[in-house]
Design a protein around this motif. Structure first.
Motif, PDB file in Angstrom:
ATOM      1  N   THR A 277       0.818  -1.225   0.000  1.00  0.00           N
ATOM      2  CA  THR A 277       0.000   0.000   0.000  1.00  0.00           C
ATOM      3  C   THR A 277       0.850   1.272   0.000  1.00  0.00           C
ATOM      4  O   THR A 277       0.294   2.371  -0.008  1.00  0.00           O
ATOM      5  N   ARG A 321      -7.487  -0.842   7.312  1.00  0.00           N
ATOM      6  CA  ARG A 321      -7.307  -1.739   6.165  1.00  0.00           C
ATOM      7  C   ARG A 321      -5.843  -1.788   5.734  1.00  0.00           C
ATOM      8  O   ARG A 321      -5.305  -2.870   5.455  1.00  0.00           O
ATOM      9  N   GLN A 322      -5.185  -0.625   5.679  1.00  0.00           N
ATOM     10  CA  GLN A 322      -3.771  -0.599   5.328  1.00  0.00           C
ATOM     11  C   GLN A 322      -2.935  -1.354   6.360  1.00  0.00           C
ATOM     12  O   GLN A 322      -2.043  -2.139   6.007  1.00  0.00           O
ATOM     13  N   ARG A 325      -3.253  -5.123   5.978  1.00  0.00           N
ATOM     14  CA  ARG A 325      -2.501  -5.634   4.832  1.00  0.00           C
ATOM     15  C   ARG A 325      -1.006  -5.682   5.128  1.00  0.00           C
ATOM     16  O   ARG A 325      -0.319  -6.652   4.805  1.00  0.00           O
ATOM     17  N   ARG A 328      -0.168  -8.526   7.655  1.00  0.00           N
ATOM     18  CA  ARG A 328      -0.129  -9.857   7.017  1.00  0.00           C
ATOM     19  C   ARG A 328       1.178 -10.042   6.261  1.00  0.00           C
ATOM     20  O   ARG A 328       1.774 -11.115   6.273  1.00  0.00           O
ATOM     21  N   SER A 329       1.643  -8.993   5.610  1.00  0.00           N
ATOM     22  CA  SER A 329       2.890  -9.084   4.855  1.00  0.00           C
ATOM     23  C   SER A 329       4.095  -9.211   5.775  1.00  0.00           C
ATOM     24  O   SER A 329       5.043  -9.936   5.482  1.00  0.00           O
TER      25      SER A 329
END
Length: 356
Positions: A277, A321-322, A325, A328-329
């Motif tokens: 992102t 949301r960012q 993400r 998870r990464s």
């Protein structure tokens, strides 16, 4: 009416009758199999016997004085590992357990039991768990000191700590290193000196070991050991890291890579753009607001702190949301800001050899 005969079992039916569930098999034969395994491979640690010994009681007393107490099953695993390492003088032990069983806690307890002979403990951890280790150590071992070595200056910190702390300590000390720091590759080159040797009335220049000054030799076609010139030694030592045949010293040395070293700004910018992102524009904006030192420290030492970055008004920079993400990464992603040319494992191995 004809006679009715009972139906004969088919081969398939007979085969089914020979099958036995695993639960029934273990119930019927498990005790005998376990006894056979014990006879062939006697256990190192037996709770029924070991708990009666003075050594076990002395070690249990140490566990009883920890700030946090391990569960009974955890304590037995700790005692087993310590007995293998100390009483049987084994070089390593494997503590294999499922997630959530307290492997970190048990490892800390093992280190606590070994404090009398091994007061310093080196921990290699996934980078995002180094602060979890620090938290649990301080919450478990009274008076413990913990150092986090997870940045680009890991080796510099190790050298500084070595000079500042000395060889002996009276308090438990823990050094937590991020795993990516330990496995970094390194660059090397042959290391030797040249000296003049008088042979048959003539002077020759030969390659020699920097420590013992003995000539570096190689066996010739006749089976004789002959000293090598500097050029021949450089060729022989270029392909593999060798040791001196006389004193066992290393005939190579660490060097930095010949590539251009990026500035801190470029390193942090490149790391930011690897985050999901975050593109080039957003990365540059973050750098202009927070600076390369702050962001570089977060990314290098504790990337999860970066997820909770706040602006001047106290608002979170990244949306939920960012952050999800990126989190998870980060579970499978490791940063390396300012990668150096030296490998921490090789450094520690050399230092231990010097101390020994």
């Amino acid at each position: 009416m004809g006679a009715i005969h009972p139906q004969l079992d088919t081969p398939e039916q007979n085969a089914d009758e020979l099958h036995m569930s695993l639960a029934i098999f273990i119930d019927q034969f498990g005790e005998g199999l376990l006894e056979q395994v014990r006879r062939q491979n006697p256990p190192i640690y037996d709770p029924d016997l070991d708990t009666q010994t003075p050594v076990w009681r002395a070690r249990q007393h140490v566990l009883d004085n920890l700030t946090r107490q391990p569960f009974e099953a955890q304590a037995h695993a700790v005692h087993a590992v310590v007995k293998l390492l100390l009483d049987h003088n084994e070089p390593a032990a494997v503590l294999n357990a499922d997630m959530g069983t307290g492997k970190t806690m048990m490892a800390i307890c093992v280190a606590a039991l070994m404090q009398s002979t091994h007061p310093r403990t080196l921990i290699v951890s996934p980078p995002h768990l180094v602060y979890k280790w620090r938290r649990e150590i301080l919450a478990t071992v009274p008076g413990a000191k913990v150092w986090i070595l997870n940045g680009p200056d890991t080796l510099r910190k190790l050298l500084a700590l070595r000079n500042a702390l000395g060889l002996k300590t009276s308090k438990p000390e823990f050094f937590v290193l991020g795993r990516v720091r330990m496995r970094m590759g390194f660059h090397w080159k042959p290391a030797f000196l040249t000296r003049q040797v008088l042979q048959d009335g003539q002077r020759f220049r030969f390659a020699c070991c920097p420590d013992c000054m003995e000539p570096i030799e190689r066996e010739n076609a006749d089976g004789e050991m002959m000293p090598l010139s500097a050029e021949a030694a450089a060729l022989m030592l270029a392909d593999r890291r060798c040791k001196c045949s006389h004193c066992d010293s290393t005939l190579w040395t660490l060097i930095r890579a010949g590539k251009r070293i990026d500035s801190m700004h470029d390193l942090v910018l490149g790391a930011l753009k690897q985050m999901p992102t975050i593109g080039d524009k957003t990365a540059r904006k973050l750098l202009s607001i927070f600076g390369e030192d702050l962001l570089g420290g977060m990314l290098d030492d504790n990337v999860y702190e970066f997820l909770n970055l706040m602006d001047e008004s106290g608002e979170l920079v990244f949306s939920d949301r960012q952050a999800m993400r990126m989190e998870r990464s980060l579970a499978s992603f490791e940063f390396s800001i300012g990668e150096g040319g030296y490998q921490a494992t090789e450094f520690i191995k050399r230092v231990r050899r010097e101390v020994a």
